[in-house]
Design a protein around this motif. Structure first.
Motif, PDB file in Angstrom:
ATOM      1  N   HIS A   1       5.875   3.998   7.115  1.00 19.24           N
ATOM      2  CA  HIS A   1       5.161   2.826   7.607  1.00 19.24           C
ATOM      3  C   HIS A   1       6.078   1.672   7.970  1.00 19.24           C
ATOM      4  CE1 HIS A   1       1.114   4.228   7.226  1.00 19.24           C
ATOM      5  NE2 HIS A   1       1.328   4.632   5.985  1.00 19.24           N
ATOM      6  N   GLU A   2       7.226   1.580   7.324  1.00 19.24           N
ATOM      7  CA  GLU A   2       8.082   0.436   7.614  1.00 19.24           C
ATOM      8  C   GLU A   2       9.220   0.784   8.552  1.00 19.24           C
ATOM      9  OE1 GLU A   2       9.195  -1.712   4.127  1.00 19.24           O
ATOM     10  OE2 GLU A   2       7.196  -1.544   3.257  1.00 19.24           O
ATOM     11  N   HIS A   3       9.556   2.073   8.625  1.00 18.34           N
ATOM     12  CA  HIS A   3      10.660   2.454   9.520  1.00 18.34           C
ATOM     13  C   HIS A   3      10.211   3.397  10.621  1.00 18.34           C
ATOM     14  CE1 HIS A   3      13.944   0.535   7.284  1.00 18.34           C
ATOM     15  NE2 HIS A   3      13.129   0.726   6.254  1.00 18.34           N
ATOM     16  N   GLY A   4       8.937   3.733  10.596  1.00 18.96           N
ATOM     17  CA  GLY A   4       8.392   4.519  11.703  1.00 18.96           C
ATOM     18  C   GLY A   4       8.989   5.901  11.850  1.00 18.96           C
ATOM     19  N   ARG A   5       9.450   6.489  10.752  1.00 13.84           N
ATOM     20  CA  ARG A   5      10.034   7.837  10.838  1.00 13.84           C
ATOM     21  C   ARG A   5       8.918   8.877  10.831  1.00 13.84           C
ATOM     22  NH1 ARG A   5      13.935   6.548  13.248  1.00 13.84           N
ATOM     23  NH2 ARG A   5      14.703   4.583  12.450  1.00 13.84           N
ATOM     24  N   SER A   6       9.180   9.983  11.499  1.00 11.47           N
ATOM     25  CA  SER A   6       8.165  11.040  11.559  1.00 11.47           C
ATOM     26  C   SER A   6       8.171  11.848  10.257  1.00 11.47           C
ATOM     27  CB  SER A   6       8.478  11.971  12.728  1.00 11.47           C
ATOM     28  OG  SER A   6       9.688  12.639  12.479  1.00 11.47           O
TER      29      SER A   6
ATOM     30  N   ASP B   1      -1.819   7.720   9.911  1.00 10.82           N
ATOM     31  CA  ASP B   1      -0.591   8.384  10.389  1.00 10.82           C
ATOM     32  C   ASP B   1      -0.187   7.912  11.783  1.00 10.82           C
ATOM     33  OD1 ASP B   1      -0.358   9.790   8.111  1.00 10.82           O
ATOM     34  OD2 ASP B   1      -0.982  11.729   8.921  1.00 10.82           O
ATOM     35  N   GLY B   2      -1.122   7.252  12.454  1.00 15.07           N
ATOM     36  CA  GLY B   2      -0.810   6.811  13.804  1.00 15.07           C
ATOM     37  C   GLY B   2      -1.162   7.844  14.858  1.00 15.07           C
TER      38      GLY B   2
ATOM     39  N   SER C   1       0.088  -3.629  10.102  1.00 15.18           N
ATOM     40  CA  SER C   1       0.323  -4.047  11.494  1.00 15.18           C
ATOM     41  C   SER C   1       1.182  -5.308  11.564  1.00 15.18           C
ATOM     42  CB  SER C   1      -1.017  -4.311  12.193  1.00 15.18           C
ATOM     43  OG  SER C   1      -1.660  -5.417  11.575  1.00 15.18           O
TER      44      SER C   1
END
Lengths: 186, 255
Positions: free
Chosen positions: A135-140, B29-30, B64
């Motif tokens: 959530h904070e680094h956007g890693r998959s 999860d987006g 967000s």
């Protein structure tokens, strides 16, 4: 040859410019992860330096078929775990040394962010790692799976549980609005 | 304090809620947009899912909010790079020390093996008298306490060729001749012990002619003790006679 592989090749050939490029490319990510996991600025800087020492020591062992970033982040996460374990055994700092005064403006959103951060800090180490990375680094999921060296399914489970714990905390803190009661019919 | 999450305590999700929960996870999860939650009719009929939905919206709104950017301290890159260089120098030095140390140990071993091999080849039978030595009863022969490491008259002339360790090793001479076995030294031990202890345990050798005056002097001691005078031995008598002879040969000077 990938960009990462070429960079590592140059580093292994003792190219000082390549070493600088590697550090500059990844230091922000590593420092950010360390700050979030350690919750201490100076510890994070020390651990980041240690991470890069280990990265340069073991560059030859890196599999050039895989991306470089998860490999470096996995070293960072491991070093943070070790540091946290070491810190737990060491003497405790005085409380006033833990918390610096927060100079940021306070509004509803920043309060919510602070609550979320406090809740994340209270999570178990594994949950915190995957939550921060996702959530904070956007890693998959796949990247996180490489970083924490666990299957993707485990990462998903940990993330799910982390969210549930966070929601529990937010509810207990009164940050989740109560459902509006339907008005009685007159 | 937030209690630690225990999976066993997690409430089971009823089958009718499963789709909503999965949708929530996909949104978090987006993989799905948040608007898709509005299209789900189930939460309107389910209290639990309405709570889940509200909590998820709070979490989404918190997530967000962009994180504050991480600022790298000034000169941090240089600090890291100098630490990396220092570490590499230290490790290289340690590797070099380890290599030099290993080579030194190996060289010492080679030289030691060569010396042992050389010593064995120069003195193939270190105690040649041992098999032929025969003791006569009543007359113990003198035993050589320590064999002379270098015979005074070598049987063979010294090899004029310079010694090369490499050649010895290549030809296998250094390794073909094994060092003297320990059993040889052990076999010598009884003889050495007897040589050291015989003078004190066996009867003394009869005195020679050289010690005869001393023996006479000692035998006269009881008499001298009783008379209070020192014993006069042959040596003393001879000396006295020589003195008188010399005195007699001296001519007194006229006054």
């Amino acid at each position: 040859m990938s960009v990462d592989a070429a960079l590592v090749q140059r580093c292994l050939a003792s190219d000082p410019a390549a070493a600088r490029e590697l550090v500059e490319r990844f230091q922000t990510d590593v420092l950010a992860v360390c700050r979030r996991l350690l919750a201490h600025v100076h510890d994070a800087e020390d651990v980041t330096q240690e991470v890069f020492l280990r990265v340069f020591r073991s560059l030859r062992t890196w599999d050039n078929q895989r991306p470089l970033r998860p490999w470096i982040l996995s070293i960072a996460v491991n070093r943070c775990r070790t540091w946290i374990g070491r810190r737990a055994k060491g003497p405790e700092l005085a409380d006033y040394l833990h918390e610096a005064p927060d100079q940021r403006p306070t509004d509803d959103s920043s309060e919510l962010v602070r609550e979320i951060r406090a809740a994340v800090d209270a999570l178990r180490d594994e949950y915190r790692e995957v939550f921060v990375l996702f959530h904070e680094h956007g890693r998959s999921y796949e990247e996180i799976s490489e970083v924490v060296d666990r299957p993707v399914g485990t990462v998903k489970t940990w993330l799910h549980r982390a969210r549930l714990e966070l929601l529990d905390r937010l509810k207990s803190r009164g940050l989740v609005p109560e459902e509006e009661q339907p008005k009685p019919q007159t | 304090m937030l209690k630690t999450f225990d999976p066993s305590e997690a409430e089971p999700i009823p089958p009718q809620c499963r789709a909503t929960v999965e949708l929530l996870q996909r949104v978090l999860d987006g993989d799905e947009r948040a608007e898709s939650l509005d299209a789900d009719p189930h939460p309107a009929a389910c209290l639990s899912c309405r709570e889940r939905l509200r909590a998820a919206r709070v979490l989404l709104s918190a997530l967000s909010v962009p994180n504050e950017p991480v600022s790298v301290p000034v000169g941090f890159t240089d600090t890291i790079l100098s630490a990396v260089k220092a570490d590499q120098r230290y490790r290289a030095r340690r590797r070099a020390f380890a290599t030099v140390g290993g080579l030194a140990v190996a060289a010492a071993l080679v030289i030691g093996v060569w010396f042992i091999a050389k010593g064995t080849s120069e003195n193939p039978n270190p105690n040649p008298n041992t098999p032929q030595q025969k003791e006569v009863v009543g007359q113990p022969t003198p035993v050589e306490i320590a064999p002379d490491p270098r015979p005074k008259t070598p049987d063979t002339a010294p090899d004029p060729r310079p010694i090369r360790i490499g050649d010895e090793l290549k030809s296998g001479l250094a390794t073909l001749e094994p060092p003297k076995p320990l059993t040889d030294s052990v076999a010598l031990a009884p003889k050495l012990v007897s040589a050291l202890t015989d003078p004190f345990t066996k009867p003394a050798t009869p005195m020679g002619a050289d010690l005869e005056p001393a023996r006479k002097s000692i035998s006269a001691l009881p008499t001298a003790t009783s008379s209070g005078l020192e014993p006069v031995t042959d040596t003393a008598q001879k000396a006295f006679a020589r003195f008188l002879r010399d005195v007699g040969s001296v001519q007194p000077k006229p006054n």
